[in-house]
Write an enzyme that holds these catalytic residues in place. Structure first.
Site, short mmCIF file in Angstrom:
data_model
loop_
_atom_site.label_atom_id
_atom_site.label_comp_id
_atom_site.label_asym_id
_atom_site.label_seq_id
_atom_site.Cartn_x
_atom_site.Cartn_y
_atom_site.Cartn_z
N SER A 145 37.80 -15.03 -8.18
CA SER A 145 37.02 -15.63 -9.17
C SER A 145 37.16 -15.04 -10.74
O SER A 145 38.53 -15.16 -11.06
CB SER A 145 35.56 -15.69 -8.80
OG SER A 145 34.88 -16.86 -9.27
N LYS A 197 11.90 -26.81 -19.64
CA LYS A 197 11.74 -25.47 -20.10
C LYS A 197 11.71 -24.34 -18.92
O LYS A 197 12.31 -23.16 -19.14
CB LYS A 197 10.47 -25.32 -21.17
CG LYS A 197 10.31 -23.87 -21.54
CD LYS A 197 11.36 -23.45 -22.29
CE LYS A 197 11.41 -22.16 -23.27
NZ LYS A 197 12.65 -21.59 -23.75
#
Length: 331
Positions: A145, A197
């Site tokens: 990765s 949020k």
């Protein structure tokens, strides 16, 4: 106030450190005083192989561990841990040093943060393109990765047949404990300025709209990963996307797919770089060096703050609770 025993322990440790450092200084090649004291660069150069051609050297930089900026500085207790800022400084110095003819990155990592991986990639790319110095990657047990992301712009990539690489993709994870909290009779009260949020909050399920928002972030970083490989490896986007489904590859498989250039260990990489440079240069290793300033700073923190280790653990736990985009292979 520190106890008398603590003061004596500090003095004894300081004397032992100074004696050890003095012996090391006498028996080692010339080193800059600022570096030894700890007010200059935070690394030392150790000769690991002596060549017959003088004037320049090949530098080995080791990247081992999860690519994550923890914000902590190297100390006597954690010199074996990856330190992002320190590694970036070493890479920058090696790239700028006119006495360094080429750089070998010894990579052993499952990857890590998207930002941190991008910072390393940017420096490697600049060294190859601007400094015109060859940068070879020597993959260890794992270069997956983010480990592959930072390797992509290198001049050549080497891996062992058993190396685990690939895992090309992006991951973002969070834990939903709302079901457990409900069983325990725990309720959460959240006051927020907007509907998203508290996205990825552990206290509730993710909504369909939030899944769409988060997937766009993942897709954007994935597209960037693909672009990095296309540019660095000279492969077509179609070829890369066929390989970039998150699967891992052995070093042998990676060579067959074009993700890696050749099979070989560090010795093979060194020999190859010498042949390509046409010179038998010294090979040096960049390593972190704790100077007197680092030692006393660390010792003072430990003595004056009994909860120093607990604060570090708490900081790590707080970081892990925050979902982040990662180029990371999780076993």
């Amino acid at each position: 106030m520190m106890s008398r025993k603590r003061w004596l322990a500090l003095i004894a440790a300081a004397m032992l450190f100074v004696a050890s450092a003095a012996i090391s200084l006498v028996s080692s090649p010339a080193v800059d005083v600022d570096e030894w004291v700890g007010t200059g660069t935070s690394y030392k150069q150790t000769i690991v192989e002596t060549g017959t051609d003088f004037g320049k050297s090949i530098a080995i930089l080791e990247l081992s561990g999860v690519i994550q900026d923890t914000g902590s500085a190297p100390s006597l207790l954690n010199t074996g841990v990856y330190h992002h800022r320190d590694f970036l400084k070493q890479l920058e110095k090696a790239g700028e040093d006119p006495n360094i003819a080429g750089i070998i990155l010894q990579v052993n990592t499952p990857g890590g943060g998207v930002l941190e991986s991008a910072e390393i990639h940017k420096q490697v790319e600049e060294i190859v393109q601007d400094s015109e110095k060859p940068v070879y990657v020597s993959m260890g047990n794992m270069a997956a990765s983010g480990g592959y992301y930072i390797s992509a712009p290198a001049t050549k990539i080497y891996a062992h047949p058993q190396t685990i690489t690939g895992s090309i993709g992006v991951i973002m994870q969070s834990i939903d404990i709302s079901g457990l909290a409900e069983n325990l009779g725990i309720e959460f009260n959240t006051f927020k300025s907007g509907p998203y949020k508290d996205i990825l909050s552990q206290t509730r399920e993710v909504t369909d709209e939030e899944e769409d928002i988060l997937q766009t972030l993942v897709d954007e970083m994935y597209d960037e990963f693909v672009r990095v490989i296309v540019d660095g490896r000279g492969m077509s986007e179609t070829e890369v996307r066929e390989l970039a489904d998150g699967r891992i590859y052995t070093g042998s498989q990676a060579v067959a797919t074009g993700l890696v250039d050749e099979l070989g260990g560090l010795d093979d990489v060194i020999e190859s770089m010498k042949e390509d440079l046409g010179a038998d240069y010294n090979v040096i290793r960049y390593e972190h060096s704790l100077g007197l300033y680092d030692f006393f700073s660390m010792s003072t923190n430990r003595l004056l703050s009994p909860s120093y280790e607990l604060q570090s653990i708490e900081r790590l736990l707080n970081q892990s609770n925050t979902p982040t985009l990662q180029y990371l292979y999780a076993e």
